[in-house]
Motif scaffolding. Structure first.
Motif, PDB file in Angstrom:
ATOM      1  N   THR B  35       0.866  -1.182   0.000  1.00 39.51           N
ATOM      2  CA  THR B  35       0.000   0.000   0.000  1.00 39.51           C
ATOM      3  C   THR B  35       0.895   1.223   0.000  1.00 39.51           C
ATOM      4  N   LYS B  36       0.655   2.106  -0.963  1.00 35.71           N
ATOM      5  CA  LYS B  36       1.539   3.270  -1.079  1.00 35.71           C
ATOM      6  C   LYS B  36       0.726   4.551  -1.084  1.00 35.71           C
ATOM      7  N   ALA B  37       0.992   5.389  -0.123  1.00 35.79           N
ATOM      8  CA  ALA B  37       0.367   6.720  -0.011  1.00 35.79           C
ATOM      9  C   ALA B  37      -1.141   6.667  -0.241  1.00 35.79           C
ATOM     10  N   LEU B  38      -1.773   5.712   0.411  1.00 35.90           N
ATOM     11  CA  LEU B  38      -3.221   5.551   0.237  1.00 35.90           C
ATOM     12  C   LEU B  38      -3.987   6.566   1.087  1.00 35.90           C
ATOM     13  N   ASN B  39      -4.889   7.285   0.427  1.00 35.31           N
ATOM     14  CA  ASN B  39      -5.808   8.194   1.133  1.00 35.31           C
ATOM     15  C   ASN B  39      -7.215   7.823   0.717  1.00 35.31           C
ATOM     16  N   LEU B  40      -8.126   7.893   1.673  1.00 32.07           N
ATOM     17  CA  LEU B  40      -9.509   7.557   1.351  1.00 32.07           C
ATOM     18  C   LEU B  40     -10.447   8.513   2.082  1.00 32.07           C
ATOM     19  N   TRP B  41     -11.442   8.979   1.362  1.00 28.31           N
ATOM     20  CA  TRP B  41     -12.440   9.866   1.958  1.00 28.31           C
ATOM     21  C   TRP B  41     -13.823   9.248   1.820  1.00 28.31           C
ATOM     22  N   TYR B  42     -14.623   9.376   2.889  1.00 24.38           N
ATOM     23  CA  TYR B  42     -16.063   9.119   2.771  1.00 24.38           C
ATOM     24  C   TYR B  42     -16.687  10.509   2.723  1.00 24.38           C
ATOM     25  N   GLY B  43     -17.055  10.980   1.561  1.00 24.88           N
ATOM     26  CA  GLY B  43     -17.561  12.351   1.450  1.00 24.88           C
ATOM     27  C   GLY B  43     -16.470  13.307   1.887  1.00 24.88           C
ATOM     28  N   GLN B  44     -16.717  14.060   2.945  1.00 22.90           N
ATOM     29  CA  GLN B  44     -15.723  15.025   3.438  1.00 22.90           C
ATOM     30  C   GLN B  44     -14.791  14.397   4.489  1.00 22.90           C
ATOM     31  N   SER B  67     -12.160   1.886  17.772  1.00 19.52           N
ATOM     32  CA  SER B  67     -13.268   2.000  16.822  1.00 19.52           C
ATOM     33  C   SER B  67     -13.144   3.293  16.024  1.00 19.52           C
ATOM     34  N   GLY B  68     -13.436   3.183  14.745  1.00 19.59           N
ATOM     35  CA  GLY B  68     -13.432   4.374  13.894  1.00 19.59           C
ATOM     36  C   GLY B  68     -12.052   4.814  13.449  1.00 19.59           C
ATOM     37  N   CYS B  69     -11.025   3.952  13.651  1.00 20.26           N
ATOM     38  CA  CYS B  69      -9.662   4.358  13.283  1.00 20.26           C
ATOM     39  C   CYS B  69      -9.345   4.068  11.824  1.00 20.26           C
ATOM     40  N   GLY B  70     -10.238   3.345  11.143  1.00 20.93           N
ATOM     41  CA  GLY B  70     -10.033   3.074   9.721  1.00 20.93           C
ATOM     42  C   GLY B  70      -9.583   1.660   9.409  1.00 20.93           C
ATOM     43  N   LYS B  71      -9.514   0.794  10.425  1.00 23.98           N
ATOM     44  CA  LYS B  71      -8.980  -0.547  10.152  1.00 23.98           C
ATOM     45  C   LYS B  71      -9.909  -1.381   9.264  1.00 23.98           C
ATOM     46  N   SER B  72     -11.227  -1.302   9.509  1.00 18.71           N
ATOM     47  CA  SER B  72     -12.156  -2.055   8.650  1.00 18.71           C
ATOM     48  C   SER B  72     -12.201  -1.458   7.256  1.00 18.71           C
ATOM     49  N   THR B  73     -12.132  -0.123   7.191  1.00 14.34           N
ATOM     50  CA  THR B  73     -12.100   0.538   5.878  1.00 14.34           C
ATOM     51  C   THR B  73     -10.888   0.051   5.099  1.00 14.34           C
ATOM     52  N   TYR B  74      -9.755  -0.037   5.783  1.00 14.95           N
ATOM     53  CA  TYR B  74      -8.532  -0.457   5.110  1.00 14.95           C
ATOM     54  C   TYR B  74      -8.656  -1.873   4.561  1.00 14.95           C
ATOM     55  N   ILE B  75      -9.152  -2.780   5.394  1.00 14.67           N
ATOM     56  CA  ILE B  75      -9.219  -4.188   4.961  1.00 14.67           C
ATOM     57  C   ILE B  75     -10.215  -4.322   3.787  1.00 14.67           C
ATOM     58  N   LYS B  76     -11.256  -3.494   3.820  1.00 11.90           N
ATOM     59  CA  LYS B  76     -12.241  -3.548   2.721  1.00 11.90           C
ATOM     60  C   LYS B  76     -11.712  -2.865   1.461  1.00 11.90           C
ATOM     61  N   THR B  77     -10.674  -2.087   1.618  1.00 14.92           N
ATOM     62  CA  THR B  77     -10.048  -1.480   0.436  1.00 14.92           C
ATOM     63  C   THR B  77      -9.179  -2.518  -0.280  1.00 14.92           C
ATOM     64  N   LEU B  78      -8.667  -3.464   0.490  1.00 11.72           N
ATOM     65  CA  LEU B  78      -7.764  -4.468  -0.093  1.00 11.72           C
ATOM     66  C   LEU B  78      -8.464  -5.346  -1.132  1.00 11.72           C
ATOM     67  N   ASP B  98       2.154  -6.934  -7.210  1.00 13.02           N
ATOM     68  CA  ASP B  98       2.800  -5.925  -8.072  1.00 13.02           C
ATOM     69  C   ASP B  98       1.888  -5.221  -9.081  1.00 13.02           C
ATOM     70  N   LYS B  99       0.588  -5.472  -9.011  1.00 13.01           N
ATOM     71  CA  LYS B  99      -0.312  -4.751  -9.929  1.00 13.01           C
ATOM     72  C   LYS B  99      -1.239  -3.859  -9.118  1.00 13.01           C
ATOM     73  N   ASN B 100      -1.401  -2.626  -9.592  1.00 14.01           N
ATOM     74  CA  ASN B 100      -2.244  -1.675  -8.874  1.00 14.01           C
ATOM     75  C   ASN B 100      -3.720  -2.058  -9.027  1.00 14.01           C
ATOM     76  N   ILE B 101      -4.362  -2.350  -7.926  1.00 17.88           N
ATOM     77  CA  ILE B 101      -5.756  -2.828  -7.998  1.00 17.88           C
ATOM     78  C   ILE B 101      -6.727  -1.709  -8.392  1.00 17.88           C
ATOM     79  N   PHE B 102      -6.251  -0.465  -8.373  1.00 22.90           N
ATOM     80  CA  PHE B 102      -7.134   0.646  -8.774  1.00 22.90           C
ATOM     81  C   PHE B 102      -6.989   0.981 -10.266  1.00 22.90           C
ATOM     82  N   ASP B 103      -6.118   0.246 -10.965  1.00 25.49           N
ATOM     83  CA  ASP B 103      -5.954   0.496 -12.406  1.00 25.49           C
ATOM     84  C   ASP B 103      -7.283   0.305 -13.129  1.00 25.49           C
TER      85      ASP B 103
END
Lengths: 219, 279
Positions: B35-44, B67-78, B98-103
């Motif tokens: 994971t490299k420089a990952l940022n995620l927003w829910y709305g604002q 709770s609310g620290c982003g751990k579940s969000t992170y795992i669901k991003t994977l 080695d392949k970007n999953i957001f490509d």
């Protein structure tokens, strides 16, 4: 009251009990050397008898520490504090045993003017070890790493005094077979004092471990 | 964040090369995810902030944090499940093998066949035990009954539940206990032969005995899979994981070997959290 406050309170209680154990061991060592100096045989008996209280307190500390681990499942520095409490109390209990060994060895000696000079050397050596013990107990109470390191450095002085004493004593020309027993007991006493100083160094190492999680061999 | 740099696979490779060849225990493992420089927003709301985190193969990586620290969000991003939330916005990269999953050209279906997920609450399908496990392989076109039977048996064995269910494979999965249902879900996950298993608090709804079984299973599974587990249970993270990442307010405060995190963590916030001073 939160769980954490509870843990902190129980930890303070545990450390208070170690403080008590420390003062009892310190007293046993002081009294032994005092009785050795004044040839007070009755006092030796008292010191030997009192060791059971030291043992009982160490057992109590063990039980409290074990329960604290089971109930609070501490990690990191909290866990180190308990582990160190167990180690320090065990080292103190051993020092208590050495005070008993000292008393027993001293009890076997006669009032023998011939070796007065050697006995004074032993008292001086004990004085240094007492100083270490006193300082290490304060360092433990206050979790002071620098002070602990200073105590450990004092061990070299005791070791040197021990080496010098043994060197002196093996050069005595024995003219009377009673000398052998006397010399043997003095050698034992020197050894026990040197061991007490070693335990002080051990405690210094545990203080450093408690504070920053690193193990050093200061001996 | 500085602690992340201390976890350099190249560095450990170097260290390993200096060791005697007979010592293979600390052999550097390949990163499955980077994971490299990952940022995620829910709305604002900025939910993940500049996450840099490697996940290594055949290891259990525990994600801990309040709770609310982003751990579940992170795992669901994977596995890109997080994209099901409409207002989500993501920047940065997650490299899976080695392949970007957001490509743009990356096929999310392919990712999800390689990355299985187990949730907090066991969620078997309202079908038989057999059908629950055979479902995935069937979706992937396996029709051969003999082969399906074999896959079901192997998966149930892999999830350490075969002995308990082998005589009732055609009964409804809802008849199983919570702990058995969770292991069935793990078996369902294994049936598609994943590479990575993501577990989002897999034992928080289970009793202690079932929890222990799942924990033992995780230890067994890591021989063949890479596992990422989100857990609220600190002792669980300490018991079963090789690496632990501590998340706080959407950031990774510390990511280190688990033994290190639970003995001498670098950051005071990690120490305070693992020793229960907050969270």
């Amino acid at each position: 009251m939160t769980v954490r406050e509870n843990f902190n309170l129980e930890m303070i209680e545990l450390k208070e009990e170690i403080k008590l154990l420390g003062s009892m061991v310190e007293k046993a060592f002081f009294d032994t050397m005092d009785a050795f100096h004044s040839k007070n045989k009755a006092k030796f008996e008292q010191i030997i008898e009192n060791d059971k209280y030291i043992n009982a307190i160490e057992l109590d500390i063990n039980e409290k520490a074990t329960l604290l681990i089971a109930k609070q499942q501490p990690v990191a520095s909290d866990l180190r504090k308990i582990i160190v409490a167990l180690k320090v109390s065990s080292d103190l209990e051993r020092m208590g045993d050495l005070a008993v060994d000292l008393a027993k060895a001293a009890e076997r000696m006669h009032d023998y003017e011939k070796f007065k000079e050697y006995e004074i050397s032993l008292l001086e050596m004990a004085n240094k070890a007492q100083h270490m013990m006193n300082n290490v107990l304060i360092a433990y109470k206050e979790s002071k790493v620098m002070d602990a390191q200073h105590v450990a450095s004092m061990d070299d002085v005791v070791d040197a005094a021990y080496g010098e004493f043994i060197w002196k004593i093996i050069n005595i020309t024995i003219t009377d077979k009673r000398d052998i027993e006397h010399i043997t007991q003095m050698t034992f006493i020197a050894r026990y004092i040197e061991r007490i100083a070693d335990y002080c160094t051990n405690i210094s190492e545990w203080i450093i471990y408690e504070v920053n999680g690193q193990r050093f061999d200061l001996n | 964040m500085s602690s992340l740099t201390s976890f350099d696979p190249e560095e450990s490779k170097e260290k390993n090369e200096n060791q005697s060849p007979t010592i293979t225990k600390d052999r550097p493992k390949a990163p499955v995810y980077q994971t490299k420089a990952l940022n995620l927003w829910y709305g604002q709301t900025h939910a993940l902030k500049d996450i840099n985190l490697p996940i290594f193969e055949n290891e259990v990586t525990a994600i801990i944090g309040p709770s609310g620290c982003g751990k579940s969000t992170y795992i669901k991003t994977l596995n890109r499940m997080v994209e099901m939330v409409e207002s989500v916005k993501i920047s940065g990269e997650i490299l899976y093998r080695d392949k970007n999953i957001f490509d743009k050209n990356y096929r999310v279906e392919e990712l999800r066949t390689r990355v299985g997920m187990v949730f907090q609450k066991p969620n078997p399908f309202p079908k038989t035990i057999f059908e629950n496990v055979a479902y995935g392989p069937k979706v992937h076109g396996i029709r051969d009954k003999k082969l399906l039977k074999q896959i079901v048996e192997n998966s149930l064995k892999g999830a350490a539940i075969w002995e308990e269910v082998k005589d009732r494979l055609h009964e409804n999965a809802y008849g199983l206990s919570g702990g058995q249902q969770q292991r069935l879900c793990i078996a369902r996950c294994l049936a598609i032969e994943p590479d990575v298993i993501l577990m989002d608090e897999p034992t928080s709804a289970l009793d202690p005995k079932s929890t222990l079984k799942v924990e033992e299973l995780v230890q067994e599974l890591k021989k063949n899979y890479s596992i990422v587990i989100v857990t609220h249970n600190m002792q669980q993270a300490a018991r079963i994981s090789d690496k632990t990442a501590f998340f706080l307010n959407g950031e990774v405060v510390e990511n280190e070997k688990t033994d290190f995190i639970f003995s001498t963590p670098n950051d005071n916030r990690t120490e305070d959290y693992i020793s229960g001073r907050f969270g």
